[in-house]
Design an enzyme around this catalytic site. Structure first.
Site, PDB file in Angstrom:
ATOM      1  CD  GLU A 251     106.987  84.074  78.183  1.00 37.95           C
ATOM      2  OE1 GLU A 251     107.214  83.286  79.130  1.00 37.95           O
ATOM      3  OE2 GLU A 251     105.943  84.056  77.527  1.00 37.95           O
ATOM      4  CD  GLU A 305     100.043  88.239  83.708  1.00 38.43           C
ATOM      5  OE1 GLU A 305      99.124  88.022  82.896  1.00 38.43           O
ATOM      6  OE2 GLU A 305     101.236  87.952  83.474  1.00 38.43           O
ATOM      7  CE  LYS A 308     100.365  83.367  83.495  1.00 37.94           C
ATOM      8  NZ  LYS A 308     101.689  83.463  82.843  1.00 37.94           N
ATOM      9  CD  GLU A 314     103.203  79.878  85.502  1.00 32.84           C
ATOM     10  OE1 GLU A 314     103.059  80.917  84.834  1.00 32.84           O
ATOM     11  OE2 GLU A 314     103.975  78.962  85.162  1.00 32.84           O
TER      12      GLU A 314
END
Length: 363
Positions: A251, A305, A308, A314
């Site tokens: 990541e 997203e 999250k 995030e």
């Protein structure tokens, strides 16, 4: 016995397909987006059957995840591990190209000693299940670590594993050495800069021209933070006795939006980081400490997203917005509905996995 799963990562560029959102495209459309972007290497954080089915016959290489919540059970019960592999991996092969299983995520260094103790047992039981199915050379076992496993990572040459991590890390590394698995690292210059904005030059974090840092012990100069983070991991591995183990980035990314205390989370910074990272990976080169080991990285993430938890940032790591349009321009195109529909129909009708694989070859 030492070997490595051949072709577990093709090329240098991959992406994390996270799905903690209620507004992202269906897996079928995601496949089209990935094909259009020519991104072949994909990681997911579970083994969702809808996703696995959508990837069937596409030629895309997939790493599935065994979530942290399963580790204790899989560690203590080999039969459960066998059943999980049978239901979530073997039953989808070979049409769905599952090339790896990530055992948990960022387990060590997280403060949960019971979970840390279960990691190796879970990895061994899942590997033994693969071996019973003759899949151990097709599907690679890994686990991703955060920076929390390290102590003194600046300069890179001073990096070692934390004392409270070593007791779990060393046996895990020994096992991974035996089965030919790499050390997987989640590395975020974005987070390092966000926590230390007065000490870190943002240009250094963004791959922009900078004086960088000089490591006097190794006599190496670093012009970007990601390379320094990777070489710090190599130094920790060397200190632990695993000098030859490869480091792969599972990541890395940069948020395009965040809270007021995350001022570096802007679309321009995210574009700069991801554009420069893509260029850096395309060069197929190593790091200052390991110049001959070509760097491979999975970008975080495919989509923003919206569900999250945690800081606002995030939710905004995606290269693409939920509607399939680009978050910012780093050379990818938004999902073209008509072209995608045509591509989807023709590829399914033809069923030519080989030609699709060639089409998807990475830089």
């Amino acid at each position: 016995m030492e070997f490595q799963v051949v072709g577990a990562f093709v090329g240098t560029y991959g992406i994390n397909y996270g799905r903690i959102a209620d507004n992202i495209p269906s897996p079928d459309k995601v496949v089209l987006l990935l094909k259009q972007a020519k991104i072949r290497n994909v990681r997911i954080y579970d083994a969702d059957h809808t996703v696995l089915q959508a990837f069937s016959g596409t030629g895309l290489d997939l790493v599935v995840g065994l979530p942290n919540g399963y580790l204790k059970e899989m560690s203590s019960n080999a039969d459960h591990a066998f059943t999980w592999v049978k239901d979530n991996v073997q039953s989808f092969l070979p049409k769905t190209r599952i090339r790896g299983i990530a055992i948990g995520n960022e387990v060590l260094g997280g403060g949960d000693s019971e979970l840390s103790a279960a990691l190796l047992g879970a990895a061994k039981n899942v590997y033994n299940a693969l071996k019973k199915m003759n899949l151990e050379e097709t599907v690679q076992i890994t686990t991703a670590h955060s920076q929390a496993v390290f102590s003194d990572s600046y300069p890179p040459s001073s990096c070692v594993f934390k004392e409270n991590v070593v007791q779990f890390m060393k046996p895990l590394l020994e096992f991974f050495h035996q089965i030919g698995s790499p050390f997987c690292l989640n590395a975020y210059p974005f987070l390092a800069y966000t926590y230390n904005p007065t000490e870190i030059d943002i240009n250094y974090a963004l791959f922009k021209p900078t004086e960088g840092i000089y490591d006097s012990k190794t006599n190496l100069r670093y012009d970007n933070m990601l390379d320094a983070q990777i070489d710090a991991a190599y130094m920790a591995l060397q200190d632990a006795g695993f000098k030859k183990m490869e480091v792969i980035i599972t990541e890395t990314g940069w948020a395009s939006k965040g809270d007021t205390d995350e001022p570096a989370a802007t679309a321009e910074n995210a574009r700069t980081y991801n554009y420069n990272l893509r260029k850096r990976l395309a060069k197929k080169k190593g790091t200052p400490l390991r110049p001959k080991t070509v760097l491979k990285a999975y970008i975080f993430a495919l989509f923003n997203e919206n569900s999250k938890p945690g800081k606002s940032s995030e939710k905004y790591f995606g290269l693409f917005k939920p509607d399939g349009t680009i978050s910012y321009d780093i050379g990818f195109n938004s999902l073209k509905s008509n072209a995608a529909k045509s591509l989807f129909s023709s590829s399914k009708a033809a069923g030519l996995v080989i030609s699709v694989s060639v089409f998807l070859l990475m830089m």
